[in-house]
Design an enzyme around this catalytic site. Structure first.
Site, PDB file in Angstrom:
ATOM      1  N   ASP A 214       0.819  -1.204   0.000  1.00 23.49           N
ATOM      2  CA  ASP A 214       0.000   0.000   0.000  1.00 23.49           C
ATOM      3  C   ASP A 214       0.860   1.263   0.000  1.00 23.49           C
ATOM      4  O   ASP A 214       1.869   1.335   0.707  1.00 23.49           O
ATOM      5  CB  ASP A 214      -0.899  -0.014   1.250  1.00 23.49           C
ATOM      6  CG  ASP A 214      -1.777   1.214   1.355  1.00 23.49           C
ATOM      7  OD1 ASP A 214      -2.737   1.321   0.577  1.00 23.49           O
ATOM      8  OD2 ASP A 214      -1.486   2.072   2.221  1.00 23.49           O
ATOM      9  N   GLU A 278       0.905  -0.614  -5.114  1.00 15.34           N
ATOM     10  CA  GLU A 278       0.033   0.504  -5.450  1.00 15.34           C
ATOM     11  C   GLU A 278       0.920   1.733  -5.614  1.00 15.34           C
ATOM     12  O   GLU A 278       1.684   2.070  -4.702  1.00 15.34           O
ATOM     13  CB  GLU A 278      -0.987   0.750  -4.337  1.00 15.34           C
ATOM     14  CG  GLU A 278      -1.827   2.000  -4.568  1.00 15.34           C
ATOM     15  CD  GLU A 278      -2.523   2.498  -3.306  1.00 15.34           C
ATOM     16  OE1 GLU A 278      -3.682   2.912  -3.421  1.00 15.34           O
ATOM     17  OE2 GLU A 278      -1.901   2.476  -2.225  1.00 15.34           O
TER      18      GLU A 278
END
Length: 548
Positions: A214, A278
């Site tokens: 993330d 990401e």
């Protein structure tokens, strides 16, 4: 599981260490997937209960958003214990049951890792903030104020306001790129890296098949704390001060790839594992390429090309595909049209309000692209953005920016399992953590699974067809010259090529496929799968097809 579906492609993927190349991943947002203990919050047992449904779709793996110990101020992305499970989600016994059942069903399990920041309730931060000399004093990003007492730099938080928070015990500011309760780790520090790699080993030893990393480009900052320059974004497009800066110094440091090589070395100690990053920002391509370069860092990355796109256009698809043409040394792309952070794609893209047609068209397109398609829970149901009244909002970003953005809560409303059950079968609680959108009941899983013309049935059939066509799983991709509103490309394989063509404009367009496909038959369009019809030289507006 439906035994009539061809599973050959899936079995081939599962049988080797490169199972992830072309694999279809189903994202689970656990708070909203299924509640089994009646507290109104989805849990790990709910995932166990739903795995048969997911496997029946024909996907290759699941990605589970955070379920770690957390005060839930950012709903799990504020981690208080990387190696703990929050009681609201369940226990390690429940998690182990997910791993066992998923693997029995032929599904891989990917989990989130949040390495850029923790919760301010993490034990590391409690120790770090005590003074400037403790063993973890340099585990977070601390800085003295300027002589006038103002923050060390002009950096802005994603959620609005300064990215610096004054801390009394240290008499310093700490950096938080997100909420003030999410202090940034100092990942430049080798000891911090070592601790994070230990976290990775903990979950790998537990049986997970990989990680989605993330906010990875937020994991390292400029140690000189230089001010970001203005972005020049027009004020009418600004929803927060964060938009007004070019994020040169608070993220995307050049040392991140070296840390990724350490992650890769750790991952390589386990066979058949997968990593996907990401990568956000207005111009993420260079970072995506660097993060996945030459197979020595991460396996894949995805960005926000489609996640926040206000409309779906041929130029956008063409541009995204041309960035990943299979050049030697290039990593492997992943694609997401919707997720837990972005308003649902079909609501953004159905300019004419026909969300059902857009749901099918976007699924057909997503499963066409060279890379890993990531399906967000509910996409296979054709769920539009859920309506959430202001008084029911939970997302701090949505509350802060109301009513200028759709916010994240509308993409996180509970999954509808049974149309006529209380809370649509998501929970037996009187009130769920986010209110169910009543309009979603008509798209419930039980209603769609038995309907051969439903979006779920279409998705299942499309995935089965894709699994039977190697070109669509991991074949190369070649863009064709087309009129502006049409995007067409050929997925190639030694076992046969597939033509993928889409008219993303508002008018029908005459377009004939290349001569090599003159005798090809359509095997899918936005309405049917395995149609076998001859290719038409006219593509209707907002439509597409696969031809073999």
């Amino acid at each position: 599981m439906n035994e009539t579906l061809p599973m050959t492609g899936k079995m081939n993927i599962a049988a080797n260490d490169d199972w992830w190349r072309g694999a279809v991943i189903y994202q689970i947002y656990p708070r909203s997937f299924r509640d089994t203990n009646g507290d109104g919050i989805g849990d790990l047992r709910g995932i166990v209960k739903g795995l048969d449904y997911i496997a029946d779709l024909g996907v290759d793996g699941i990605w589970i958003s955070p379920f770690f110990t957390s005060p839930m101020k950012d709903f799990g992305y504020d981690v208080a214990d990387y190696c703990g499970i929050d009681p609201s989600f369940g226990t390690f016994e429940d998690f182990d049951a997910i791993i066992a059942k998923a693997h029995d069903l032929g599904l891989k399990v990917i989990i989130d890792q949040v390495y850029s920041h923790t919760s301010d309730e993490h034990a590391w931060f409690h120790e770090s903030r005590q003074d400037r000399t403790n063993p973890k004093a340099d585990w977070y990003v601390w800085a003295d104020p300027k002589p006038d007492g103002s923050p060390p730099s002009n950096w802005q938080s994603v959620f609005g306001g300064s990215a610096w928070q004054w801390d009394g015990p240290r008499r310093q500011y700490y950096l938080h790129n997100f909420l003030a309760s999410q202090p940034d780790l100092n990942v430049h520090n080798r000891e911090v890296q070592d601790a994070l790699l230990d976290v990775a080993r903990f979950w790998l030893d537990r049986g997970v098949d990989g990680f989605r990393l993330d906010a990875l480009n937020f994991s390292m900052h400029d140690p000189q704390l230089r001010d970001n320059p203005p972005s020049g974004v027009p004020m009418e497009r600004v929803t927060r001060p964060f938009d007004m800066q070019d994020k040169v110094y608070n993220q995307s440091h050049a040392d991140i790839p070296a840390f990724l090589e350490r992650i890769r070395a750790t991952i390589d100690g386990y066979s058949g594992r997968f990593t996907v990053a990401e990568v956000g920002g207005p111009d993420p391509l260079a970072e995506m390429k660097a993060f996945t370069e030459d197979g020595k860092r991460l396996d894949s990355a995805y960005n926000f090309d489609f996640l926040y796109a206000p409309e779906l256009t041929a130029n956008r698809v063409r541009s995204s595909l041309s960035n990943w043409d299979g050049t030697p040394g290039e990593g492997w792309p992943s694609w997401a049209f919707s997720n837990h952070d972005a308003p649902r794609a079909i609501t953004r893209w159905a300019q004419d309000g026909d969300v059902d047609r857009m749901a099918r068209l976007s699924m057909l397109l997503l499963l066409s692209l060279r890379g890993n398609p990531i399906i967000y829970q509910g996409e296979e149901l054709g769920l539009p953005q859920g309506h959430v009244a202001f008084e029911d909002l939970q997302d701090p970003e949505a509350i802060a920016n109301w009513p200028h953005t759709l916010g994240r809560d509308g993409a996180r409303t509970p999954m509808p399992w049974e149309a006529n059950a209380p809370q649509a079968g998501f929970s037996n609680a009187n009130r769920t953590w986010l209110k169910l959108d009543e309009a979603h009941k008509e798209r419930a899983i039980d209603r769609q699974r038995s309907d051969p013309g439903s979006m779920v049935s279409y998705t299942r059939e499309l995935l089965a067809l894709r699994n039977s066509l190697p070109a669509l799983v991991d074949g190369a991709s070649r863009l064709l010259d087309t009129p502006e509103e049409i995007v067409a490309f050929v997925r190639t394989s030694d076992q046969g090529d597939v033509l993928c063509a889409f008219n993303l404009g508002e008018q029908a367009i005459d377009w004939a496929p290349p001569e090599e496909f003159a005798s090809a038959r359509m095997v899918a369009d936005q309405d049917t799968v395995n149609g076998g019809n001859a290719i038409r030289d006219r593509i209707e507006a907002r439509s597409g097809y696969w031809a073999k």
